[in-house]
Design a protein around this motif. Sequence first.
Motif, PDB file in Angstrom:
ATOM      1  N   ARG A 178       0.833  -1.233   0.086  1.00  0.00           N
ATOM      2  CA  ARG A 178       0.011  -0.118   0.083  1.00  0.00           C
ATOM      3  C   ARG A 178       1.007   1.425   0.179  1.00  0.00           C
ATOM      4  O   ARG A 178       0.711   2.361  -0.840  1.00  0.00           O
ATOM      5  CB  ARG A 178      -0.916   0.015   1.154  1.00  0.00           C
ATOM      6  N   ILE A 181       2.498   1.918  -3.441  1.00  0.00           N
ATOM      7  CA  ILE A 181       1.471   2.301  -4.394  1.00  0.00           C
ATOM      8  C   ILE A 181       1.413   3.582  -4.092  1.00  0.00           C
ATOM      9  O   ILE A 181       1.079   4.781  -5.107  1.00  0.00           O
ATOM     10  CB  ILE A 181       0.285   1.440  -4.411  1.00  0.00           C
ATOM     11  N   MET A 182       1.054   4.224  -2.961  1.00  0.00           N
ATOM     12  CA  MET A 182       0.651   5.505  -2.584  1.00  0.00           C
ATOM     13  C   MET A 182       1.906   6.646  -3.125  1.00  0.00           C
ATOM     14  O   MET A 182       1.553   7.415  -3.304  1.00  0.00           O
ATOM     15  CB  MET A 182       0.461   5.589  -1.262  1.00  0.00           C
ATOM     16  N   GLU A 183       3.212   5.885  -2.900  1.00  0.00           N
ATOM     17  CA  GLU A 183       4.410   6.528  -3.105  1.00  0.00           C
ATOM     18  C   GLU A 183       4.468   6.987  -4.621  1.00  0.00           C
ATOM     19  O   GLU A 183       4.813   7.908  -4.977  1.00  0.00           O
ATOM     20  CB  GLU A 183       5.374   5.991  -2.485  1.00  0.00           C
ATOM     21  N   ILE A 184       4.130   5.926  -5.454  1.00  0.00           N
ATOM     22  CA  ILE A 184       4.058   6.023  -6.806  1.00  0.00           C
ATOM     23  C   ILE A 184       3.024   7.209  -7.255  1.00  0.00           C
ATOM     24  O   ILE A 184       3.247   7.989  -8.276  1.00  0.00           O
ATOM     25  CB  ILE A 184       3.628   4.686  -7.448  1.00  0.00           C
ATOM     26  N   PHE A 185       2.053   7.102  -6.441  1.00  0.00           N
ATOM     27  CA  PHE A 185       1.063   8.375  -6.759  1.00  0.00           C
ATOM     28  C   PHE A 185       1.449   9.648  -6.183  1.00  0.00           C
ATOM     29  O   PHE A 185       0.683  10.496  -6.045  1.00  0.00           O
ATOM     30  CB  PHE A 185      -0.494   7.988  -6.749  1.00  0.00           C
ATOM     31  N   ALA A 187       2.269  10.313  -2.631  1.00  0.00           N
ATOM     32  CA  ALA A 187       1.878  10.567  -1.425  1.00  0.00           C
ATOM     33  C   ALA A 187       3.197  10.760  -0.320  1.00  0.00           C
ATOM     34  O   ALA A 187       4.081  10.042  -0.604  1.00  0.00           O
ATOM     35  CB  ALA A 187       1.179   9.424  -0.959  1.00  0.00           C
TER      36      ALA A 187
END
Lengths: 272, 224
Positions: A178, A181-185, A187
């Motif tokens: 999680r 994925i958040m870092e890729i977007f 966050a």
Amino acid sequence: MKSIKDHIMFILPLLAVLIGIEFILIFGRVTKAYEEKLRSDYAIIVSSKKVLTTPYLRSIDSDIESVEAMNKQKIASEVVSNIGKENVDTILKELPHFYRIHLAKYVTVKKLKEIEKELKAIPGMVTVDTFGESYETKRSLFSVVTTLLNIFMTILFLVSILLIIKQMEVWQLAHKERMQIMEIFGAPLMLRSGVLFKMAFVDAIIAALLNLGIFLYVQSKLNNSLLFKYIHADASIFFHVKDFFIWLGVSFIIVIISVLFVAFRASEAIEE
Amino acid sequence: MASVIKAQNLTLAYDKGKNVIIKNATFSIEQGEFVFITGPSGSGKSTLLKSMYGQLKPYDGTLIVGGYDMRKIKRSQLLQLRRNIGIVFQDYKLINEWTVEKNVVLPLIITGYSLDVQKVQAEKLLAHVKLSEQAHKYPLELSGGEQQRVGVARALSKNPFLILADEPTGNLDEFSSGVVWDLLENACDQLNATVLVVTHKIPTIFNIPYRHFIIENGGVHEVH
């Protein structure tokens, strides 16, 4: 069910750390109280041809707290009974001055020997009795108990830290995907680890409250215990309100370190 | 037209330059263009895409994405850039413990949009990808095609200036593939987003103009 297990897996080691900390705090207070009792019960008995005063003795050694003159008449009557008043006066004239010397702290045996040496060097000093053997026995016992408890605390602390590290690995597995994925977007770190922070802070508060329950229960059960009378303390030694805030502070620090560690490790490595 | 992506003698490599994948590539992609990147397996298509969202730093040359030099970009700038890029992965990369609705609005959550805005946008996007009924389900309850549609909806949720898609229809059935291509076409045509798709095969029916690059033997060549 899994969620409850996740919470328990973090609360338990945290609770162990908090129990360890409270033991350290209690032990600190107990040893202080016991040390104070040993110190106040203890006195060096000296006899001197010259009058001794506290300022004079303190100028010789700063660990000397006070000097208290003993009643010569009482000593004479305890030593020799059924004697006439004239004889008593003669004896009193011949007797040196007797003093009880109180120390400022519960000194080590080595320091006690030093003080004994300093006192013996005072001109006119007749006898110096430090009751060294008994003092040494009590002091050694005190040191052994302190050392054993310190070892116990260290082991408890290390085991708890290992359990927390284990839990961090579990978090890593559960939250890594999680977070990545958040870092890729895009966050930021605090948002990526927000869920974990929330969960861990709740666990920290629960652990502190459980610890509070445990020690309030122990305090109520041990009230009027002989142990407290012996060390001149009462059951309040088991819990001070400020302890709760210390636990909360320590738990929050552990939470922040653990979560940030997991978040940094979960952070994707940029390949170069 | 402003260049959204500009590569100048770009070299991409792994293991600190030991394993060179792309060598001296020079190209530029403008705002609102649709670009297909094709090439044999292992040619470096996904590697090129990775460099565009900062997962891989260029080894040599220059790569500018959205005004940022990807060799010199700072971590905070990279996160800022990523917030304005939509990315679609072949393996979807959905958060399995979140509902479909929440997955779709991830970029809005990251940017700090209100719950109301998130809800309105989620409803609109899920209707677009024909998944309104699945809003409260979890990704693992959906088929692969449905999961990819959620992935595309997520990529579009913040109206990004750039959409990067890595084999977006690689694992999908015909219906889901059609929906995904329609969505990407619309994003380019109606929202003026630049769309860059890495794929094995360009769809036979495609309704908008596009550019086509082939990666072969480390070079990036445009097909005219």
